[in-house]
Design a protein around this motif. Structure first.
Motif, PDB file in Angstrom:
ATOM      1  N   GLN A 159       0.805  -1.215   0.000  1.00  0.00           N
ATOM      2  CA  GLN A 159       0.000   0.000   0.000  1.00  0.00           C
ATOM      3  C   GLN A 159       0.840   1.268   0.000  1.00  0.00           C
ATOM      4  OE1 GLN A 159      -2.766  -0.292   3.261  1.00  0.00           O
ATOM      5  NE2 GLN A 159      -3.963  -1.922   2.298  1.00  0.00           N
ATOM      6  N   SER A 160       2.033   1.194   0.524  1.00  0.00           N
ATOM      7  CA  SER A 160       2.890   2.383   0.567  1.00  0.00           C
ATOM      8  C   SER A 160       3.500   2.728  -0.786  1.00  0.00           C
ATOM      9  CB  SER A 160       4.014   2.173   1.589  1.00  0.00           C
ATOM     10  OG  SER A 160       4.804   1.038   1.248  1.00  0.00           O
ATOM     11  N   LEU A 161       3.418   1.800  -1.738  1.00  0.00           N
ATOM     12  CA  LEU A 161       3.971   2.034  -3.075  1.00  0.00           C
ATOM     13  C   LEU A 161       2.879   2.610  -3.966  1.00  0.00           C
ATOM     14  CD1 LEU A 161       6.501   1.670  -4.881  1.00  0.00           C
ATOM     15  CD2 LEU A 161       5.579  -0.551  -5.550  1.00  0.00           C
ATOM     16  N   LEU A 162       3.089   3.838  -4.451  1.00  0.00           N
ATOM     17  CA  LEU A 162       2.095   4.524  -5.257  1.00  0.00           C
ATOM     18  C   LEU A 162       2.261   4.188  -6.736  1.00  0.00           C
ATOM     19  CD1 LEU A 162       2.270   8.022  -3.520  1.00  0.00           C
ATOM     20  CD2 LEU A 162       0.701   6.119  -3.031  1.00  0.00           C
ATOM     21  N   ILE A 163       1.206   4.490  -7.514  1.00  0.00           N
ATOM     22  CA  ILE A 163       1.232   4.188  -8.952  1.00  0.00           C
ATOM     23  C   ILE A 163       2.408   4.877  -9.657  1.00  0.00           C
ATOM     24  CG2 ILE A 163      -0.005   4.480 -11.131  1.00  0.00           C
ATOM     25  CD1 ILE A 163      -2.582   4.031  -9.675  1.00  0.00           C
ATOM     26  N   PRO A 164       2.617   6.187  -9.465  1.00  0.00           N
ATOM     27  CA  PRO A 164       3.755   6.827 -10.155  1.00  0.00           C
ATOM     28  C   PRO A 164       5.090   6.168  -9.823  1.00  0.00           C
ATOM     29  CG  PRO A 164       2.289   8.489  -9.255  1.00  0.00           C
ATOM     30  CD  PRO A 164       1.841   7.167  -8.692  1.00  0.00           C
ATOM     31  N   GLU A 165       5.261   5.789  -8.554  1.00  0.00           N
ATOM     32  CA  GLU A 165       6.510   5.131  -8.160  1.00  0.00           C
ATOM     33  C   GLU A 165       6.655   3.781  -8.852  1.00  0.00           C
ATOM     34  OE1 GLU A 165       5.897   4.934  -4.002  1.00  0.00           O
ATOM     35  OE2 GLU A 165       6.678   6.946  -3.594  1.00  0.00           O
ATOM     36  N   SER A 166       5.552   3.049  -8.970  1.00  0.00           N
ATOM     37  CA  SER A 166       5.575   1.748  -9.637  1.00  0.00           C
ATOM     38  C   SER A 166       5.948   1.899 -11.108  1.00  0.00           C
ATOM     39  CB  SER A 166       4.207   1.079  -9.503  1.00  0.00           C
ATOM     40  OG  SER A 166       4.155  -0.116 -10.242  1.00  0.00           O
ATOM     41  N   ILE A 167       5.372   2.901 -11.750  1.00  0.00           N
ATOM     42  CA  ILE A 167       5.671   3.137 -13.173  1.00  0.00           C
ATOM     43  C   ILE A 167       7.123   3.552 -13.357  1.00  0.00           C
ATOM     44  CG2 ILE A 167       5.128   4.593 -15.166  1.00  0.00           C
ATOM     45  CD1 ILE A 167       2.243   4.673 -14.191  1.00  0.00           C
ATOM     46  N   ILE A 168       7.621   4.394 -12.455  1.00  0.00           N
ATOM     47  CA  ILE A 168       9.021   4.830 -12.536  1.00  0.00           C
ATOM     48  C   ILE A 168       9.965   3.635 -12.385  1.00  0.00           C
ATOM     49  CG2 ILE A 168      10.819   6.147 -11.350  1.00  0.00           C
ATOM     50  CD1 ILE A 168       8.685   8.255 -10.726  1.00  0.00           C
ATOM     51  N   LEU A 169       9.674   2.767 -11.419  1.00  0.00           N
ATOM     52  CA  LEU A 169      10.493   1.570 -11.229  1.00  0.00           C
ATOM     53  C   LEU A 169      10.444   0.674 -12.472  1.00  0.00           C
ATOM     54  CD1 LEU A 169       9.592   0.680  -7.534  1.00  0.00           C
ATOM     55  CD2 LEU A 169      11.811   1.468  -8.384  1.00  0.00           C
ATOM     56  N   PHE A 170       9.264   0.562 -13.074  1.00  0.00           N
ATOM     57  CA  PHE A 170       9.087  -0.229 -14.291  1.00  0.00           C
ATOM     58  C   PHE A 170       9.956   0.315 -15.424  1.00  0.00           C
ATOM     59  CE2 PHE A 170       6.481  -0.735 -18.248  1.00  0.00           C
ATOM     60  CZ  PHE A 170       6.638  -2.096 -18.401  1.00  0.00           C
ATOM     61  N   VAL A 171       9.908   1.630 -15.624  1.00  0.00           N
ATOM     62  CA  VAL A 171      10.668   2.260 -16.705  1.00  0.00           C
ATOM     63  C   VAL A 171      12.173   2.132 -16.447  1.00  0.00           C
ATOM     64  CG1 VAL A 171      11.182   4.445 -17.858  1.00  0.00           C
ATOM     65  CG2 VAL A 171       8.815   3.857 -17.303  1.00  0.00           C
ATOM     66  N   ILE A 172      12.597   2.385 -15.207  1.00  0.00           N
ATOM     67  CA  ILE A 172      14.022   2.261 -14.878  1.00  0.00           C
ATOM     68  C   ILE A 172      14.507   0.835 -15.126  1.00  0.00           C
ATOM     69  CG2 ILE A 172      15.684   2.280 -12.972  1.00  0.00           C
ATOM     70  CD1 ILE A 172      14.159   4.625 -11.784  1.00  0.00           C
ATOM     71  N   SER A 173      13.685  -0.147 -14.730  1.00  0.00           N
ATOM     72  CA  SER A 173      14.041  -1.542 -14.945  1.00  0.00           C
ATOM     73  C   SER A 173      14.182  -1.861 -16.427  1.00  0.00           C
ATOM     74  CB  SER A 173      12.993  -2.448 -14.302  1.00  0.00           C
ATOM     75  OG  SER A 173      13.313  -3.809 -14.480  1.00  0.00           O
ATOM     76  N   LEU A 174      13.266  -1.323 -17.246  1.00  0.00           N
ATOM     77  CA  LEU A 174      13.345  -1.545 -18.695  1.00  0.00           C
ATOM     78  C   LEU A 174      14.624  -0.951 -19.267  1.00  0.00           C
ATOM     79  CD1 LEU A 174       9.703  -0.793 -19.955  1.00  0.00           C
ATOM     80  CD2 LEU A 174      10.739  -2.990 -19.397  1.00  0.00           C
ATOM     81  N   LEU A 175      14.939   0.288 -18.872  1.00  0.00           N
ATOM     82  CA  LEU A 175      16.120   0.960 -19.405  1.00  0.00           C
ATOM     83  C   LEU A 175      17.397   0.231 -18.989  1.00  0.00           C
ATOM     84  CD1 LEU A 175      15.125   4.704 -18.821  1.00  0.00           C
ATOM     85  CD2 LEU A 175      15.115   3.432 -20.972  1.00  0.00           C
ATOM     86  N   MET A 176      17.460  -0.179 -17.732  1.00  0.00           N
ATOM     87  CA  MET A 176      18.654  -0.879 -17.263  1.00  0.00           C
ATOM     88  C   MET A 176      18.813  -2.233 -17.945  1.00  0.00           C
ATOM     89  SD  MET A 176      18.669  -0.081 -13.150  1.00  0.00           S
ATOM     90  CE  MET A 176      20.112  -1.123 -12.942  1.00  0.00           C
ATOM     91  N   THR A 177      17.706  -2.958 -18.112  1.00  0.00           N
ATOM     92  CA  THR A 177      17.768  -4.265 -18.781  1.00  0.00           C
ATOM     93  C   THR A 177      18.193  -4.107 -20.229  1.00  0.00           C
ATOM     94  OG1 THR A 177      15.987  -5.092 -17.349  1.00  0.00           O
ATOM     95  CG2 THR A 177      16.477  -6.345 -19.346  1.00  0.00           C
ATOM     96  N   GLY A 178      17.621  -3.110 -20.914  1.00  0.00           N
ATOM     97  CA  GLY A 178      18.004  -2.858 -22.300  1.00  0.00           C
ATOM     98  C   GLY A 178      19.471  -2.499 -22.424  1.00  0.00           C
ATOM     99  N   PHE A 179      19.961  -1.695 -21.485  1.00  0.00           N
ATOM    100  CA  PHE A 179      21.376  -1.289 -21.506  1.00  0.00           C
ATOM    101  C   PHE A 179      22.295  -2.491 -21.311  1.00  0.00           C
ATOM    102  CE2 PHE A 179      25.169  -0.033 -19.073  1.00  0.00           C
ATOM    103  CZ  PHE A 179      25.756   0.842 -19.985  1.00  0.00           C
ATOM    104  N   VAL A 180      21.960  -3.342 -20.338  1.00  0.00           N
ATOM    105  CA  VAL A 180      22.785  -4.520 -20.059  1.00  0.00           C
ATOM    106  C   VAL A 180      22.759  -5.488 -21.249  1.00  0.00           C
ATOM    107  CG1 VAL A 180      23.012  -6.558 -18.592  1.00  0.00           C
ATOM    108  CG2 VAL A 180      22.525  -4.331 -17.568  1.00  0.00           C
TER     109      VAL A 180
END
Length: 306
Positions: A159-180
């Motif tokens: 519950q402490s994790l908000l939608i914007p934070e979830s989306i940001i984590l999703f995008v960061i994960s995508l960018l890092m995975t693509g980079f690696v």
């Protein structure tokens, strides 16, 4: 059969005339059509259409076409691995092979679409090794892509994790995975990952849209829809890696009920799941049909590019 065994089996296939390979691939495609028809009949019997309007069916058809078009991204992803391993077929030929063979995933065994793609790929000029390795790498990367959507499910349980934070984590994960991926395997792998993510975004959005259509009261919140879209991909992923389940039938539905059963009215959720199966099957069938209308001259003259 695990990925290593699958790759070894395909790479040891003896050279076969292309005409025979095309016949074998076409036979598997026809088997896929038959099983799709059986699936559609079974689902239509279980579905209560008494309260559904013409507009509802129209939107379902639109969503089917959107989902079907998304298969193009999966085909291009596979083509990028063909290029990674040194294959030389064009994008349009890869799309044709992928579209014709993909329907065989509905045949019990959950392997016949891969066998069909192997023989049709070899008939199009790929070596058995390139065809096999490209599929194994594509499958592994698809699992990695599906796992990215776990970030979108977390707000439902934390519950402490908000939608914007979830989306940001999703995008960061995508960018890092693509980079690696680009760092380790090169540009073709990172592009393949990008196309797979696009397909999964389309798939999750289609399911979320079906939930909205099924929820006549309009009680779904952005948080629930975001989580349901991510949950659909996780359920799809579990079905994908489950041996013997044709197109994840049964497995995907079970996981969705476990993930979302406490958040959405069970009747509406079951309706969306059932309609979702029909939408995806019709979409796969539409893509299968569409690839037959690509002029054959493009298969011979189109130059492959990223």
């Amino acid at each position: 059969m695990d990925n290593d065994s699958l790759q070894t089996f395909f790479m040891r296939m003896s050279p076969v005339p292309r005409g025979v390979l095309r016949i074998g691939g076409s036979f598997l495609a026809v088997a896929g059509v038959i099983f799709v028809a059986l699936r559609l009949r079974n689902y239509s019997v279980d579905l209560d259409v008494s309260g559904m309007t013409l507009l509802f069916f129209w939107w379902c058809m639109v969503l089917s076409l959107i989902y079907g078009a998304g298969n193009y991204f999966l085909a291009v992803s596979w083509w990028n691995f063909i290029k990674y391993f040194g294959g030389s077929i064009s994008i349009s030929e890869a799309v044709r092979v992928y579209g014709i063979s993909q329907l065989a995933k509905y045949v019990p065994g959950n392997i016949f679409h891969l066998a069909g793609r192997q023989v049709l790929g070899m008939a199009s000029g790929l070596t058995s090794g390139i065809a096999a390795k490209s599929m194994v790498f594509e499958f592994g990367l698809l699992v990695l892509a599906g796992l990215q959507f776990s970030w979108l499910v977390l707000p439902l349980f934390i519950q402490s994790l908000l939608i914007p934070e979830s989306i940001i984590l999703f995008v960061i994960s995508l960018l890092m995975t693509g980079f690696v991926l680009n760092l380790i395997l090169g540009i073709h792998a990172s592009w393949a990952f990008f196309w797979q993510i696009l397909f999964l975004l389309i798939s999750s959005s289609v399911f979320a849209a079906l939930l909205v259509l099924s929820d006549s009261g309009g009680g779904l919140t952005p948080l629930v829809l975001l989580g349901c879209g991510g949950g659909f991909i996780i359920a799809w992923l579990v079905g994908l890696v489950t041996p013997g389940a044709p197109a994840g039938v049964g497995v995907r539905e079970l996981v969705l009920l476990l993930l979302l059963g406490g958040l959405i009215d069970e009747g509406k959720l079951l309706t969306a799941i059932l309609i979702g199966r029909i939408v995806t099957i019709v979409g796969d069938l539409a893509f299968f049909t569409a690839v037959h209308f690509i002029p054959s001259k493009f298969f011979q003259t189109e130059k492959a590019h990223v």
